[in-house]
Design a protein around this motif. Sequence first.
Motif, mmCIF file in Angstrom:
data_model
loop_
_atom_site.group_PDB
_atom_site.id
_atom_site.type_symbol
_atom_site.label_atom_id
_atom_site.label_comp_id
_atom_site.label_asym_id
_atom_site.label_seq_id
_atom_site.Cartn_x
_atom_site.Cartn_y
_atom_site.Cartn_z
ATOM 1 N N SER A 95 136.232 41.535 21.050
ATOM 2 C CA SER A 95 137.599 41.221 20.689
ATOM 3 C C SER A 95 138.337 40.507 21.819
ATOM 4 N N CYS A 145 141.142 42.030 7.876
ATOM 5 C CA CYS A 145 142.081 42.202 8.988
ATOM 6 C C CYS A 145 141.742 41.228 10.107
ATOM 7 N N SER A 146 142.749 40.817 10.842
ATOM 8 C CA SER A 146 142.538 39.901 11.955
ATOM 9 C C SER A 146 143.771 39.867 12.852
ATOM 10 N N TRP A 147 143.541 39.510 14.115
ATOM 11 C CA TRP A 147 144.644 39.154 15.002
ATOM 12 C C TRP A 147 144.899 37.664 14.862
ATOM 13 N N TRP A 169 151.052 37.290 19.378
ATOM 14 C CA TRP A 169 149.955 37.863 18.605
ATOM 15 C C TRP A 169 150.504 38.804 17.534
ATOM 16 N N HIS A 182 148.913 41.463 14.270
ATOM 17 C CA HIS A 182 147.751 41.993 13.550
ATOM 18 C C HIS A 182 148.070 42.027 12.059
ATOM 19 N N CYS A 233 146.598 42.742 8.073
ATOM 20 C CA CYS A 233 145.615 43.332 7.168
ATOM 21 C C CYS A 233 146.046 43.101 5.727
ATOM 22 N N THR A 268 151.492 44.104 8.631
ATOM 23 C CA THR A 268 151.567 43.343 9.872
ATOM 24 C C THR A 268 151.984 44.279 10.994
ATOM 25 N N ASN A 269 151.173 44.308 12.044
ATOM 26 C CA ASN A 269 151.427 45.177 13.197
ATOM 27 C C ASN A 269 151.641 46.637 12.780
ATOM 28 N N GLY A 314 144.298 47.604 14.188
ATOM 29 C CA GLY A 314 145.135 46.792 15.054
ATOM 30 C C GLY A 314 145.410 47.406 16.413
ATOM 31 N N CYS A 371 144.025 48.665 20.198
ATOM 32 C CA CYS A 371 143.002 48.244 21.155
ATOM 33 C C CYS A 371 142.139 49.405 21.635
#
Length: 233
Positions: A18, A50-52, A113, A115, A117, A131-132, A199, A201
């Motif tokens: 990541s 999902c993605s950043w 940035w 996140h 989904c 989002t986030n 989302g 780390c």
Amino acid sequence: MWFPVLCVLLSLVLVENSQLKIHIPRSSSGIYPRLRLNQQFPSLNEFTICSWIKPHSIQREFSTIFSYATTRFNNEFAVSLSNKNGSVKVGVNIAKSYMEMQCPNTEWTVGEWYHLCVSWFNTNGHLQVYTNGYRCHNNTNNNTIARGTIIFGGGVFVVGQDQDDLDGKYEADQAWIGDIADVNMWDEVLTERQMIQAGKCEGKRKKGNIIGGLRTSMTALDISISETELCQP
């Protein structure tokens, strides 16, 4: 450190990490930078993706993050940022049906940035967007889309462009401009807890069984891969 990808097809397996991102520059002169999935895409009656994402510019019409096309529909499945009338929303296409979701806890800013989904279940057509870690909604509070249908398999999945044909008929004003990292897609609807956890780390993060981070075999066209500050201690 940047690793440039020239204007030729480059088949590679991206490292599962990541701390890497793909950078998608602005489309121009018939060049449409994108990442294309190599493996067979399955038929789906539910999914989560999902993605950043980090926009470097938010297009006036659409900034397409993911696009999946088949011989049945150009928009079998797609996710974008819609910027009509200066109001940024998350737009979702499923089996030619379209819905926009507002994310009241998200202020879309270039260079930041986020996140994202998206999940969908065909039995009731239930669409969820986060989002986030915060849930988005649409104006009518009706989040039902493409109820009872399925997403056909065997098509073309790309990151960063909107397909109007199988890997073709791209339009520059509908492309993504910016960075994307840690793309994961599952053939099931994740729980709210799992989507929020995706989302973060730290802690356990469920990897996708269709697309699993940046380890899945893809073809890179006119994009760059670099290390990112995302999730660094």
